[in-house]
Design an enzyme around this catalytic site. Structure first.
Site, mmCIF file in Angstrom:
data_model
loop_
_atom_site.group_PDB
_atom_site.id
_atom_site.type_symbol
_atom_site.label_atom_id
_atom_site.label_comp_id
_atom_site.label_asym_id
_atom_site.label_seq_id
_atom_site.Cartn_x
_atom_site.Cartn_y
_atom_site.Cartn_z
ATOM 1 N N SER A 128 1.045 -1.341 -0.257
ATOM 2 C CA SER A 128 0.058 -0.102 0.037
ATOM 3 C C SER A 128 1.046 1.631 -0.284
ATOM 4 O O SER A 128 1.998 1.170 0.759
ATOM 5 C CB SER A 128 -0.796 0.018 1.573
ATOM 6 O OG SER A 128 -1.444 1.287 1.492
ATOM 7 N N GLU A 130 0.447 3.148 2.091
ATOM 8 C CA GLU A 130 0.098 3.761 2.899
ATOM 9 C C GLU A 130 1.716 3.811 3.710
ATOM 10 O O GLU A 130 1.993 3.864 5.144
ATOM 11 C CB GLU A 130 -0.626 3.538 4.082
ATOM 12 C CG GLU A 130 -2.541 3.955 3.811
ATOM 13 C CD GLU A 130 -2.172 5.433 3.696
ATOM 14 O OE1 GLU A 130 -1.652 5.841 4.996
ATOM 15 O OE2 GLU A 130 -3.198 6.360 3.509
ATOM 16 N N TYR A 152 -1.946 0.544 9.912
ATOM 17 C CA TYR A 152 -2.018 -0.235 8.843
ATOM 18 C C TYR A 152 -1.098 -0.420 8.011
ATOM 19 O O TYR A 152 -0.186 -1.127 7.699
ATOM 20 C CB TYR A 152 -3.062 0.535 8.306
ATOM 21 C CG TYR A 152 -3.099 0.422 6.961
ATOM 22 C CD1 TYR A 152 -3.977 -1.354 6.829
ATOM 23 C CD2 TYR A 152 -3.505 0.785 5.740
ATOM 24 C CE1 TYR A 152 -3.925 -1.688 5.213
ATOM 25 C CE2 TYR A 152 -3.307 0.416 4.980
ATOM 26 C CZ TYR A 152 -3.810 -0.777 3.809
ATOM 27 O OH TYR A 152 -4.188 -1.793 3.027
ATOM 28 N N ARG A 194 -15.763 7.387 -0.807
ATOM 29 C CA ARG A 194 -17.189 6.010 -1.245
ATOM 30 C C ARG A 194 -18.448 6.550 0.362
ATOM 31 O O ARG A 194 -19.537 6.974 -0.119
ATOM 32 C CB ARG A 194 -17.431 4.400 -0.373
ATOM 33 C CG ARG A 194 -18.592 4.060 -0.971
ATOM 34 C CD ARG A 194 -18.583 3.460 -2.311
ATOM 35 N NE ARG A 194 -20.645 3.441 -2.549
ATOM 36 C CZ ARG A 194 -21.051 2.369 -1.636
ATOM 37 N NH1 ARG A 194 -20.097 0.788 -1.562
ATOM 38 N NH2 ARG A 194 -21.805 1.823 -2.956
#
Length: 329
Positions: A128, A130, A152, A194
């Site tokens: 990712s 991140e 994460y 979203r």
């Protein structure tokens, strides 16, 4: 003879698009799902509901090595796509322990089972952007140092290092795709993209009147998940395993996302959006921008969906969703 693919996280956004792609390419597709998903397919398998007659799902848990091992023994896949993770960054601040435990151990279990059962299989790890966090340079590429700013992100760095170590120590064909933010109408409602398109649709339909968000100035490299799974597949078709950044090469702020989503519906976001300081991350990542030159050169992969088209597709999807399910989400 058909190739066999095993996908962890097949019920997620990426897993569902990847399963569709692999079926088109005439793979035998298997997916690992939690047992509770099999017991409640209407809500937990909605992204792959249309594929259930074409794929085979196997109950297992990323927290249980024996269950992963058993599925690996039963399927004996040619390709393994490890997509499953606790992937909502904000939640990783609330429960760092489960995020680190599930994501790191889960990756280790899948790699270990692969090495033990199918050492010749090709393994893909969903890394990712991140991981870059507070990156010293922009755009970020495969040589940019990692500086994660969340549990994460830390768990993904650990998974990346595990994957590389299994490649170097045990000669596994193990690769990582460092994917920047990727969205679609199948994105979870908890993610900011979203959340924006869903609320814009609900406000337009008279089902909501307000949207609360955190940092509107945060910038992300947003692409379409449907295009990114093509890169995943291409990574595993290479003769030699390697790691690749997959990105759109453009960055846009949360504010720009708002403007496109609400503007598409003829709404002024300023009338409905409230900035809530409680929704700021404890350690913010202000700018992520990917350089996917290596993927273009070595994989022949290129990105083609515009930012506006992505946002508008998501808004259209949510308009349809909330007209059909007015009380949900």
């Amino acid at each position: 003879m058909k190739k066999k693919a095993l996908i962890t996280g097949i019920t997620g956004q990426d897993g569902s698009y990847l399963a569709e792609l692999l079926l088109i390419k005439d793979y035998e597709v298997h997916g690992i799902v939690r047992r509770v998903a099999i017991e409640d397919p209407e809500h937990r398998l909605w992204r792959i509901k249309h594929l259930l007659n074409e794929i085979e799902v196997h109950p297992a848990s990323l927290e249980s090595y024996p269950s992963i091992f058993q599925v690996m023994m039963k399927v004996k896949p040619d390709e393994i796509y490890h997509l499953a993770a606790q992937s909502f960054v904000s939640y990783s601040f609330e429960d760092e322990f489960s995020t680190l435990t599930v994501n790191i151990n889960g990756t280790h279990y899948v790699l270990a089972a692969c090495r033990e059962v199918v050492p010749k299989a090709r393994f893909y790890f969903a890394a990712s952007s991140e991981m870059f966090g507070r990156a010293p340079t922009s755009p970020q590429n495969e040589r940019t140092p990692f500086h994660p700013r969340s549990a994460y992100g830390i768990s993904k760095v650990a998974g990346f290092d595990l994957t590389r170590n299994y490649r170097e120590a045990y000669s596994l064909h193990a690769s990582s795709g460092i994917l920047f933010n990727h969205e679609s109408p199948r994105r979870g409602f908890e993610f900011v993209s979203r959340k924006i398109t869903s609320h814009a649709a609900r406000i337009r339909l008279g089902q909501a009147s307000e949207l609360r968000l955190g940092n509107l100035d945060a910038c992300r490299d947003w692409g379409h998940a449907r295009e990114y799974v093509r890169a995943m597949w291409s990574i595993l078709q290479q003769d030699e395993p390697d790691d690749y950044v997959v990105a759109s090469g453009e960055t846009h702020s949360v504010l720009e996302f708002l403007e496109v989503a609400f503007g598409y519906l003829g709404l002024d976001y300023k009338k409905y959006v409230k900035v809530d300081p409680h929704l700021y991350r404890p350690a913010e990542v202000s700018l992520l921008l990917g350089d996917c030159s290596k993927a273009k050169e070595k994989l022949g992969w290129s990105y083609s969906c515009s930012f506006k088209d992505l946002v508008r597709e998501m808004v259209d999807g949510d308009l349809n969703y909330h007209q059909t399910n007015p009380r949900l989400a």
